[in-house]
Design a protein around this motif. Structure first.
Motif, PDB file in Angstrom:
ATOM      1  N   SER A  72       0.728  -1.077  -0.050  1.00 55.05           N
ATOM      2  CA  SER A  72      -0.078  -0.133  -0.058  1.00 55.05           C
ATOM      3  C   SER A  72       0.927   1.305  -0.089  1.00 55.05           C
ATOM      4  N   LEU A  73       0.309   2.449  -0.200  1.00 55.10           N
ATOM      5  CA  LEU A  73       1.129   3.662  -0.305  1.00 55.10           C
ATOM      6  C   LEU A  73       1.784   4.044   1.089  1.00 55.10           C
ATOM      7  N   ARG A 387       5.430   2.464 -10.990  1.00 51.09           N
ATOM      8  CA  ARG A 387       5.297   3.062  -9.476  1.00 51.09           C
ATOM      9  C   ARG A 387       6.710   3.327  -9.093  1.00 51.09           C
ATOM     10  N   ASP A 398      -0.883   6.060  -6.958  1.00 45.65           N
ATOM     11  CA  ASP A 398      -1.892   5.358  -5.962  1.00 45.65           C
ATOM     12  C   ASP A 398      -3.131   4.764  -6.547  1.00 45.65           C
ATOM     13  N   TRP A 466      -1.143  11.400   1.314  1.00 44.26           N
ATOM     14  CA  TRP A 466      -1.939  10.268   1.233  1.00 44.26           C
ATOM     15  C   TRP A 466      -3.213  10.293   1.900  1.00 44.26           C
ATOM     16  N   LYS A 470      -6.773   9.734   0.297  1.00 47.60           N
ATOM     17  CA  LYS A 470      -7.535   8.572   0.763  1.00 47.60           C
ATOM     18  C   LYS A 470      -8.870   8.780   1.140  1.00 47.60           C
TER      19      LYS A 470
END
Lengths: 531, 531
Positions: A72-73, A387, A398, A466, A470
């Motif tokens: 995951s980021l 990425r 992402d 992020w 998100k």
């Protein structure tokens, strides 16, 4: 060798060409190349492991670090910045269900949590240590990878659940079979991981999601062994497979799984079709999905993704020529690319493709032949390497994904992209957002959006970017009536939005199942349903 | 009007012809015509209801008797012999989710059990009162039958869960759609009943089982409302639909269900093919199922069923002519009949049928055209009426069904038929047993066996015959590795064999779910999982 803090094999690079760099710089501003921590630095920061010695457990800092996080980021940020706050206290590589049971007993004795580890490819935070007040044991399933049994008559294959995609396909191919499950993470992710996260492959249109492929198996739980026999179908009460699918490690360790396989397709081809605009493209793919043609893939990129992909592909001259050719045929600025896959017996696949192209034509779809399709097939697992390349230029990539019924598809796409574009405004940063519909159903589609934004260059600021992004896009998903995940699972990153679709009664029911199989709550705690 | 102690509408009779009577008498001996109890006699035997008066509850003996039992053979015996030991103490016909909640609250206040009642067609004992120490409230869902919402774009339809098959199809047909779910009980069974028993329709090859059709809905449970939104697919944790499917009323009342519908097929045809013997027929249908042709039905009768069906059909001369014609083409004594259905767009259905006939020919299958297929289609819901006709001649008809992977299909069929034939030997009685594969999957098939045996003429002896037969064939199913039900559910009749496939961990997990939704254990207790 596999990268410890990025995607994939360290001999493979997909560097961004000058055109791609200019494209991103033009949209987001110049990136600042980050300073990554070294593996040794990150190891040195780990607190000592707290598990008693056990012959099956490796407590070395290297093994612990390699099992601390996924893809995951926020996981990436921790790895790249060397900010791994917590890692499992030891890693075991069981070779049998008996060893798994032994390790579960050891964990109980040590008061430890247990995190099942497959390919480490989770993009939703399935693998992090939940709380540091208890020791944690990581169970890496890689050694349970054998084809245990192949029933040609029933087209069933039983594997150790730690088998990776390529390994599974190679073992089947030797007998003339395929599972046909090809998620983007295929090269590293495992059968067990696919099952517990309800994974979907790129050709699920033909082969089905993992829910349709998983026929039975064995799960070692703290409460005992759950053995699920195979039947073609059953009406005998609640389906036990469905308790395992999507359980994200909360009820035990899948040691062995039987899957429905198919004969290798005699024929396979991927074709590209371009549409003049989103509205026509969407109407066409809905009709295609509802015509139930025996195709293996339908994947529609919106206009921004179409442009972005063609630009990042890097062959400026070819792309210009293609653009000119398409413009002459009515597909200009807003053109959207559809990839159609047809696989199987030639007598079925070829007419299906022909019928599909006929439907596309009615929506002014322009058939661009097999070249782009072949290119997509060759690079299907390579695009993730972007990425790494973007990171090296100072950009983070992402993704989020959901699935909605047809009337909400455009609304979901626009809601998600709009939320992303505005998310970092207060920080003075832009987000480049684009979308494709990765899986099409008669009922609706999955909506898969990608975001590119600039790195700030320090951990706290990057994590804050992020987090804000998100939160914005997840809220947009829920607002559009979408599920919080179509194919990645919940982990910790999506857990806050799960109640919107499960409700209190549903979350409670999942909790009741976990408590039944795992009364002490030591199996991957904190994931899926917050405690 | 619907029969109170037998199948279906009392204006419809399918009397056994002289040939059919001779056929049964030759195999089993002459039957003794039984003396049935009257509705009034049965009503008079009911103990008084024990629920407090409630404006929504009908406590009349007639209503209570009509909701006391289903259509299993022991239920029949109780009805026919007037031996209804227990009936619900009252029956309510709620018209809204609000009324369902009100009735659940009333049941709680009265310390009563609640039995959800759909079409009353259960053949596994889902509807009987569990224990007479507590009052029981039956919730008949017939008034919740409306098409609440039709989403043409997503091909989703939301119905009140009490809607019956014909009513549901008629409401959809008005808009050009079909659900395509046609179980043998279609004329009376309900959407909610299909869902909670994991029902399968005759054309599930095209439309899918109810598991694939059920997209979401609402369940009123004692613990609260479970609302399940619709998504084309999701990887967000455990699928709540799968907690409802197969729950057999143990967790609450399904009030509303959204199902995946299809456009009405432009073309539909059923064709009969005969094979010389079982081995060739089985190999052919396995290849047909694994070729994944877009057919809507495959249904293979073994040799005894083929003969029995042709004989019971009653057109002796036609059957003789057909027999002669088939014998000339290599299908003699051991011939097995396959029914093939093709439905959908003509451009898909016709080539699929042609491909199927091509495969059949390779196994010496003889295409007998559409006549028998048309006949089957016309009588698809009439053949159940043979139960009434046989009863009138002193014979009981019962069925069991299972599903097994391909290597076990013949073994299961022979095991079940053999067990049935020997079951009543000690009682000096014979059993006529025959089988068809009702649903074919790439992985295996359902095995559906029918038994005919003589009635003894008194309740205890008839029940003892059934008990011995049921025990024998259920044990044979488990021994062959089959599920205890492919399409009828568990109820009380199959519950003793459920542990063989679910294990202790699996049964416990189901129990944990029931307790979560229904902490007091008042929802259809005693069914599915014994307390």
């Amino acid at each position: 060798m596999r990268r410890w803090n990025g995607w994939g094999d360290d001999t493979i690079d997909m560097p961004l060409g000058a055109g791609a760099q200019a494209f991103l710089a033009g949209r987001l501003g110049q990136g600042t190349r980050p300073q990554d921590a070294s593996f040794e630095e990150a190891c040195a920061r780990l607190a000592p492991g707290r598990l008693a010695p056990h012959p099956l457990v490796d407590a070395s800092p290297g093994a612990r670090l390699l099992h601390a996080l996924g893809q995951s980021l926020p996981d990436w940020l921790r790895l790249r910045h060397g900010r791994i706050d917590a890692a499992p206290d030891g890693v075991a590589y069981p070779e049998s269900a008996e060893q798994v049971r032994e390790l579960l007993a050891f964990a109980k004795e040590q008061g430890a949590d247990v995190i099942p580890y497959g390919g480490g490819t989770s993009v939703a935070g399935h693998l992090g240590v939940h709380q540091t007040s208890r020791p944690t044991l990581s169970l890496d399933m890689r050694r349970m990878r054998a084809l245990v049994w192949l029933d040609r008559e029933s087209q069933l294959a039983t594997f150790g659940a730690g088998v990776t995609g390529p390994d599974l396909e190679a073992q089947l191919r030797a007998h003339g079979y395929t599972l046909g499950h090809f998620p983007q993470s295929f090269e590293y992710s495992t059968l067990g991981g696919w099952i517990v996260t309800r994974s979907s492959g790129q050709q699920s249109l033909r082969y089905g999601r993992i829910e349709q492929l998983f026929a039975g198996g064995r799960v070692e739980t703290p409460g005992g062994t759950l053995a699920i026999p195979t039947f073609p179908a059953s009406s005998a009460g609640i389906d036990l497979r469905e308790m395992v699918l999507g359980s994200e490690g909360r009820l035990g360790i899948v040691t062995e799984a039987t899957v429905r396989v198919s004969r290798l397709p005699g024929h396979e081809a991927f074709h590209a079709v371009f549409f003049p605009d989103w509205e026509r493209a969407l109407a066409a793919v809905r009709e295609l999905a509802q015509a139930r043609l025996p195709l293996s893939m339908l994947r529609l990129s919106n206009a921004i993704e179409t442009t972005t992909m063609l630009t990042l592909a890097g062959h400026a001259r070819l792309v210009r020529l293609l653009g000119g050719w398409l413009a002459l045929r009515g597909c200009g600025e807003g053109k959207c690319m559809l990839m159609i896959g047809a696989s199987g017996a030639k007598a079925q696949a070829v007419p299906a493709l022909r019928a599909a192209l006929g439907i596309a034509r009615r929506y002014r779809g322009v058939h661009a032949g097999r070249g782009l399709g072949e290119r997509w097939r060759r690079n299907r697992y390579r695009s993730v390497y972007l990425r790494n390349a973007a990171w090296a230029q100072g950009y983070a990539i992402d993704t989020v994904e959901t699935a909605v019924d047809w009337p909400r598809v455009t609304q979901a796409m626009e809601g998600i992209e709009g939320a992303a574009r505005g998310a970092l405004e207060a920080m003075g940063e832009k987000v480049h957002a684009y979308t494709h519909l990765s899986h099409l159903y008669p009922q609706g589609a999955s909506v898969y959006s990608t975001f590119v934004f600039r790195l700030a260059g320090n951990y706290e600021a990057d994590l804050a970017r992020w987090r804000r992004l998100k939160d914005s896009v997840s809220t947009a998903i829920v607002a559009a009536g979408g599920t919080i995940s179509h194919q990645h699972g919940v982990g910790v990153d999506h857990a806050p939005w799960l109640a919107a679709e499960k409700g209190e009664m549903g979350l409670g029911a999942m909790g009741a199942l976990f408590r039944h199989f795992d009364p002490d709550g030591r199996m991957n705690p904190g994931k899926l349903v917050a405690p």
